[in-house]
Design a protein around this motif. Structure first.
Motif, PDB file in Angstrom:
ATOM      1  N   THR A   1       0.849  -1.188   0.000  1.00  0.00           N
ATOM      2  CA  THR A   1       0.000   0.000   0.000  1.00  0.00           C
ATOM      3  C   THR A   1       0.883   1.235   0.000  1.00  0.00           C
ATOM      4  OG1 THR A   1      -1.574  -1.225   1.345  1.00  0.00           O
ATOM      5  CG2 THR A   1      -1.867   1.165   1.238  1.00  0.00           C
TER       6      THR A   1
ATOM      7  N   GLY B   1       4.124   7.056  -3.800  1.00  0.00           N
ATOM      8  CA  GLY B   1       4.894   6.127  -4.626  1.00  0.00           C
ATOM      9  C   GLY B   1       6.334   6.576  -4.816  1.00  0.00           C
TER      10      GLY B   1
ATOM     11  N   GLY C   1       8.638   6.916  -1.952  1.00  0.00           N
ATOM     12  CA  GLY C   1       9.334   6.821  -0.667  1.00  0.00           C
ATOM     13  C   GLY C   1      10.800   6.452  -0.762  1.00  0.00           C
ATOM     14  N   TRP C   2      11.117   5.493  -1.653  1.00  0.00           N
ATOM     15  CA  TRP C   2      12.538   5.149  -1.787  1.00  0.00           C
ATOM     16  C   TRP C   2      13.300   6.317  -2.422  1.00  0.00           C
ATOM     17  CZ3 TRP C   2      15.582   1.750   0.388  1.00  0.00           C
ATOM     18  CH2 TRP C   2      15.027   0.606   0.944  1.00  0.00           C
ATOM     19  N   SER C   3      12.731   6.863  -3.467  1.00  0.00           N
ATOM     20  CA  SER C   3      13.438   7.927  -4.193  1.00  0.00           C
ATOM     21  C   SER C   3      13.732   9.125  -3.301  1.00  0.00           C
ATOM     22  CB  SER C   3      12.593   8.370  -5.387  1.00  0.00           C
ATOM     23  OG  SER C   3      12.244   7.264  -6.183  1.00  0.00           O
TER      24      SER C   3
ATOM     25  N   VAL D   1      10.444   5.600  15.050  1.00  0.00           N
ATOM     26  CA  VAL D   1       9.444   4.537  14.929  1.00  0.00           C
ATOM     27  C   VAL D   1       9.252   4.234  13.451  1.00  0.00           C
ATOM     28  CG1 VAL D   1       7.116   3.776  15.505  1.00  0.00           C
ATOM     29  CG2 VAL D   1       8.331   5.321  17.047  1.00  0.00           C
ATOM     30  N   GLY D   2       9.589   2.994  13.072  1.00  0.00           N
ATOM     31  CA  GLY D   2       9.472   2.586  11.672  1.00  0.00           C
ATOM     32  C   GLY D   2      10.824   2.175  11.113  1.00  0.00           C
TER      33      GLY D   2
ATOM     34  N   GLY E   1      12.260   5.201   7.712  1.00  0.00           N
ATOM     35  CA  GLY E   1      12.796   5.034   9.063  1.00  0.00           C
ATOM     36  C   GLY E   1      14.293   4.764   9.052  1.00  0.00           C
TER      37      GLY E   1
ATOM     38  N   THR F   1       9.122  -4.953   5.870  1.00  0.00           N
ATOM     39  CA  THR F   1       8.311  -3.743   5.680  1.00  0.00           C
ATOM     40  C   THR F   1       7.704  -3.675   4.273  1.00  0.00           C
ATOM     41  OG1 THR F   1      10.215  -2.500   4.887  1.00  0.00           O
ATOM     42  CG2 THR F   1       9.777  -2.427   7.265  1.00  0.00           C
TER      43      THR F   1
ATOM     44  N   ALA G   1       8.558  -2.723  -3.069  1.00  0.00           N
ATOM     45  CA  ALA G   1       8.477  -1.654  -4.070  1.00  0.00           C
ATOM     46  C   ALA G   1       9.190  -2.057  -5.366  1.00  0.00           C
ATOM     47  CB  ALA G   1       9.085  -0.377  -3.516  1.00  0.00           C
TER      48      ALA G   1
ATOM     49  N   VAL H   1      12.672   1.839  -8.443  1.00  0.00           N
ATOM     50  CA  VAL H   1      13.230   2.747  -9.454  1.00  0.00           C
ATOM     51  C   VAL H   1      13.127   4.188  -8.951  1.00  0.00           C
ATOM     52  CG1 VAL H   1      12.764   1.269 -11.453  1.00  0.00           C
ATOM     53  CG2 VAL H   1      10.996   2.866 -10.662  1.00  0.00           C
TER      54      VAL H   1
ATOM     55  N   ILE I   1       3.519   0.303  18.566  1.00  0.00           N
ATOM     56  CA  ILE I   1       3.099   1.500  19.296  1.00  0.00           C
ATOM     57  C   ILE I   1       1.615   1.712  19.016  1.00  0.00           C
ATOM     58  CG2 ILE I   1       3.621   3.927  19.773  1.00  0.00           C
ATOM     59  CD1 ILE I   1       6.015   1.892  20.095  1.00  0.00           C
TER      60      ILE I   1
ATOM     61  N   CYS J   1       8.071   7.556  11.604  1.00  0.00           N
ATOM     62  CA  CYS J   1       8.284   7.138  10.204  1.00  0.00           C
ATOM     63  C   CYS J   1       7.459   5.879   9.948  1.00  0.00           C
ATOM     64  CB  CYS J   1       9.758   6.849   9.945  1.00  0.00           C
ATOM     65  SG  CYS J   1      10.864   8.215  10.297  1.00  0.00           S
TER      66      CYS J   1
ATOM     67  N   GLY K   1       1.042   3.126   8.283  1.00  0.00           N
ATOM     68  CA  GLY K   1       0.653   2.884   9.676  1.00  0.00           C
ATOM     69  C   GLY K   1       0.257   4.153  10.404  1.00  0.00           C
TER      70      GLY K   1
ATOM     71  N   ILE L   1       3.169  -6.696  -7.296  1.00  0.00           N
ATOM     72  CA  ILE L   1       4.327  -7.102  -8.101  1.00  0.00           C
ATOM     73  C   ILE L   1       4.419  -8.624  -8.101  1.00  0.00           C
ATOM     74  CG2 ILE L   1       6.860  -7.135  -8.186  1.00  0.00           C
ATOM     75  CD1 ILE L   1       6.778  -4.231  -7.175  1.00  0.00           C
TER      76      ILE L   1
HETATM   77  C1  FAD Z   1       3.931  -1.575  -5.642  1.00  0.00           C
HETATM   78  C2  FAD Z   1       4.752  -0.387  -5.154  1.00  0.00           C
HETATM   79  C3  FAD Z   1       5.848   0.001  -5.876  1.00  0.00           C
HETATM   80  C4  FAD Z   1       6.610   1.098  -5.437  1.00  0.00           C
HETATM   81  N1  FAD Z   1       7.715   1.447  -6.163  1.00  0.00           N
HETATM   82  C5  FAD Z   1       8.464   2.488  -5.766  1.00  0.00           C
HETATM   83  C6  FAD Z   1       9.618   2.832  -6.510  1.00  0.00           C
HETATM   84  O1  FAD Z   1       9.961   2.190  -7.498  1.00  0.00           O
HETATM   85  N2  FAD Z   1      10.351   3.897  -6.099  1.00  0.00           N
HETATM   86  C7  FAD Z   1       9.993   4.623  -4.997  1.00  0.00           C
HETATM   87  O2  FAD Z   1      10.671   5.601  -4.688  1.00  0.00           O
HETATM   88  N3  FAD Z   1       8.924   4.288  -4.250  1.00  0.00           N
HETATM   89  C8  FAD Z   1       8.143   3.239  -4.605  1.00  0.00           C
HETATM   90  N4  FAD Z   1       7.041   2.875  -3.888  1.00  0.00           N
HETATM   91  C9  FAD Z   1       6.689   3.676  -2.705  1.00  0.00           C
HETATM   92  C10 FAD Z   1       7.498   3.269  -1.509  1.00  0.00           C
HETATM   93  O3  FAD Z   1       7.542   1.872  -1.419  1.00  0.00           O
HETATM   94  C11 FAD Z   1       6.881   3.872  -0.245  1.00  0.00           C
HETATM   95  O4  FAD Z   1       6.729   5.259  -0.392  1.00  0.00           O
HETATM   96  C12 FAD Z   1       7.805   3.600   0.923  1.00  0.00           C
HETATM   97  O5  FAD Z   1       7.994   2.214   1.048  1.00  0.00           O
HETATM   98  C13 FAD Z   1       7.278   4.160   2.225  1.00  0.00           C
HETATM   99  O6  FAD Z   1       8.256   3.844   3.206  1.00  0.00           O
HETATM  100  P1  FAD Z   1       7.972   4.008   4.733  1.00  0.00           P
HETATM  101  O7  FAD Z   1       9.258   3.726   5.427  1.00  0.00           O
HETATM  102  O8  FAD Z   1       7.310   5.311   4.986  1.00  0.00           O
HETATM  103  O9  FAD Z   1       6.848   2.912   5.065  1.00  0.00           O
HETATM  104  P2  FAD Z   1       6.947   1.337   5.374  1.00  0.00           P
HETATM  105  O10 FAD Z   1       7.907   0.639   4.510  1.00  0.00           O
HETATM  106  O11 FAD Z   1       5.531   0.863   5.391  1.00  0.00           O
HETATM  107  O12 FAD Z   1       7.517   1.276   6.842  1.00  0.00           O
HETATM  108  C14 FAD Z   1       6.749   1.653   7.954  1.00  0.00           C
HETATM  109  C15 FAD Z   1       7.393   1.164   9.210  1.00  0.00           C
HETATM  110  O13 FAD Z   1       6.647   1.648  10.319  1.00  0.00           O
HETATM  111  C16 FAD Z   1       6.273   0.548  11.142  1.00  0.00           C
HETATM  112  N5  FAD Z   1       5.041   0.849  11.834  1.00  0.00           N
HETATM  113  C17 FAD Z   1       3.871   1.279  11.303  1.00  0.00           C
HETATM  114  N6  FAD Z   1       2.969   1.475  12.282  1.00  0.00           N
HETATM  115  C18 FAD Z   1       3.574   1.164  13.443  1.00  0.00           C
HETATM  116  C19 FAD Z   1       3.183   1.163  14.803  1.00  0.00           C
HETATM  117  N7  FAD Z   1       1.948   1.522  15.185  1.00  0.00           N
HETATM  118  N8  FAD Z   1       4.071   0.750  15.743  1.00  0.00           N
HETATM  119  C20 FAD Z   1       5.313   0.364  15.389  1.00  0.00           C
HETATM  120  N9  FAD Z   1       5.752   0.357  14.114  1.00  0.00           N
HETATM  121  C21 FAD Z   1       4.893   0.764  13.165  1.00  0.00           C
HETATM  122  C22 FAD Z   1       6.175  -0.618  10.182  1.00  0.00           C
HETATM  123  O14 FAD Z   1       6.207  -1.859  10.884  1.00  0.00           O
HETATM  124  C23 FAD Z   1       7.405  -0.375   9.327  1.00  0.00           C
HETATM  125  O15 FAD Z   1       8.555  -0.805   9.987  1.00  0.00           O
HETATM  126  C24 FAD Z   1       6.269   1.801  -4.261  1.00  0.00           C
HETATM  127  C25 FAD Z   1       5.163   1.369  -3.519  1.00  0.00           C
HETATM  128  C26 FAD Z   1       4.413   0.276  -3.964  1.00  0.00           C
HETATM  129  C27 FAD Z   1       3.248  -0.168  -3.153  1.00  0.00           C
END
Ligand code: FAD
Length: 390
Positions: free
Chosen positions: A60, A88, A90-92, A116-117, A122, A147, A152, A155, A286, A303, A307, A324
């Motif tokens: 998601t 979409g 987050g990595w970039s 957190v995260g 994170g 995670t 993802a 790219v 949390i 982070c 969530g 994917i």
């Molecule tokens: C199919 C797909 C393809 C994608 N391709 C790309 C791409 O090619 N390039 C790009 O830049 N981005 C891409 N993205 C987007 C990217 O994956 C996300 O923006 C990014 O993963 C978000 O990272 P995050 O660390 O915020 O979230 P997450 O990876 O979801 O990490 C969240 C962290 O918080 C923790 N957490 C959440 N709630 C709690 C809680 N209450 N208590 C404790 N821990 C908690 C989780 O356990 C996890 O460790 C893609 C996304 C999808 C779905």
């Protein structure tokens, strides 16, 4: 390689991530790109036999119409820095937002920080904070390799589903651009490391006539996604029409080099770097904002990605489903194509097939993470014929 006559089209598609996002990609040089000196050697066709399928993952994207939340909030005597909702991208964008979150936290002169995260946001935020000398602990429900970030495409897609035009402020594009540029520079520092966490590989936009219709209707609810890729023109390698290519199409092929994140290795590397700086990672769930504010550390950084919708009751957050299908890695043929709205990307850590739906509305409002085999089969049927050569 078989030669195919190209018809130059007005469609500009440069970079798989950009193609996914439906916008143009920046160019490396100010001057027009020279005619391609090569076609990246002799490409081997990707082996997409369905029996090579290993798994289907769904994740998601955490979309905030107003753009990622990057702000400090004081609850009781605790400073909480929020850094979530990167859609979409987050990595970039991870490093740019990580450094900006670090700068926000620095106002409190923290000696200890809880992040957190443990996803892309994170991990990079924790490293940026640890670099200041602070003692940093990551608490997360899912550990790094569990995670959503690990599911993802991997790219460079810094403007993909980053927000709605109507909900982001006038200052958003300039702020986004500065953070995207910072992030890109930091990703570059991972190129050439053992295991290749980040690398450039050939990518091609293989056209199809008639152009594939998007699977989702545009402007759902009257909201238009921001597409800011043009603002980074000149940053990434140029794409050009490919005079010869092996793909069985007469509709034309554009190609160039694209930045790819080999996410398994990048996540491992980031985790190792964090540990090497004395960081600790612990599993924890949390349950509320009050609990967040009671966590140890002078500053807590939130982070939590999607969530956060539940944790801090961010009702603006929307899920965008993305699926994917993974095949075993084919490391002697590392490249990707985008064709009929489907991405086929050969990364060092797997070969990915992804239906993109052709625009940002595909998957919008859907946070189900149940794999859909029919979606894979339909995507496979569209893209597999492009490897019927060799
Ligand atoms: C199919 C797909 C393809 C994608 N391709 C790309 C791409 O090619 N390039 C790009 O830049 N981005 C891409 N993205 C987007 C990217 O994956 C996300 O923006 C990014 O993963 C978000 O990272 P995050 O660390 O915020 O979230 P997450 O990876 O979801 O990490 C969240 C962290 O918080 C923790 N957490 C959440 N709630 C709690 C809680 N209450 N208590 C404790 N821990 C908690 C989780 O356990 C996890 O460790 C893609 C996304 C999808 C779905």
């Amino acid at each position: 390689m078989t030669g195919h006559t190209l018809t130059r089209r007005s469609i500009i598609a440069t970079g798989l991530g950009t193609a996914l996002a439906g916008c143009t990609n920046p160019r490396l040089f100010d001057s027009p790109p020279p005619a391609p000196a090569n076609n990246f050697g002799a490409l081997k066709p990707l082996d997409l036999r369905p029996e090579n399928l290993i798994k289907i993952t769904v994740c998601t994207r955490p979309l905030r119409p107003a753009g990622p939340r990057l702000e400090a909030e004081v609850i009781g005597d605790k400073t909480i820095v929020h850094n979530y909702g990167h859609g979409g991208s987050g990595w970039s964008l991870a490093w740019g937002y990580a450094e900006a979150a670090r700068d926000l936290a620095a106002a409190s002169r923290p000696t200890s920080v809880t992040v957190v995260g443990a996803g892309a946001i994170g991990l990079t935020t924790a490293i940026a904070l640890a670099e200041t000398g602070a003692k940093v602990t990551i608490l997360a429900r899912d550990l790094p390799m569990e995670t959503r970030s690990t599911r993802a495409t991997g790219v460079w897609s810094p403007s993909s589903r980053i927000g709605y035009r109507s909900a982001t402020g006038d200052d958003f594009p300039a702020r986004w651009e500065a953070l995207a540029r910072r992030s890109y520079a930091r990703h570059l520092s991972y190129i050439g490391r053992a295991g290749h966490p980040v690398e450039f590989t050939p990518q091609f936009y293989v056209r199809h006539e008639p152009r594939e219709a998007p699977l989702a209707s545009d402007h759902s609810g009257g909201n238009e996604f921001l597409h800011l890729g043009r603002n980074l023109r000149g940053l990434t390698p140029p794409w050009s029409e490919r005079g010869t290519h092996p793909f069985p199409t007469d509709a034309g092929v554009r190609g160039g080099l694209g930045m790819v994140f080999n996410i398994a290795e990048y996540t491992r590397q980031l985790t190792e770097d964090f540990h090497a700086m004395g960081g600790r990672i612990e599993r924890a769930d949390i349950g509320s904002v009050a609990e967040l504010a009671r966590l140890p550390g002078d500053v807590v950084v939130n982070c939590t990605g999607y969530g956060a919708k539940t944790l801090v009751s961010d009702t603006s957050m929307l899920g965008v489903r993305g699926q994917i299908a993974w095949m075993a890695a084919q490391t002697d043929r590392l490249y990707g194509i985008y064709h009929r709205n489907v991405t086929a990307l050969s990364r060092r850590d797997g070969l990915l097939i992804q239906e993109t739906g052709g625009n940002d509305y595909f998957g919008l409002g859907d946070d189900s993470e149940t794999p859909d085999r029919q979606e894979f089969l339909a995507a496979h049927a569209k893209v597999a014929p492009m490897f019927d050569w060799g």
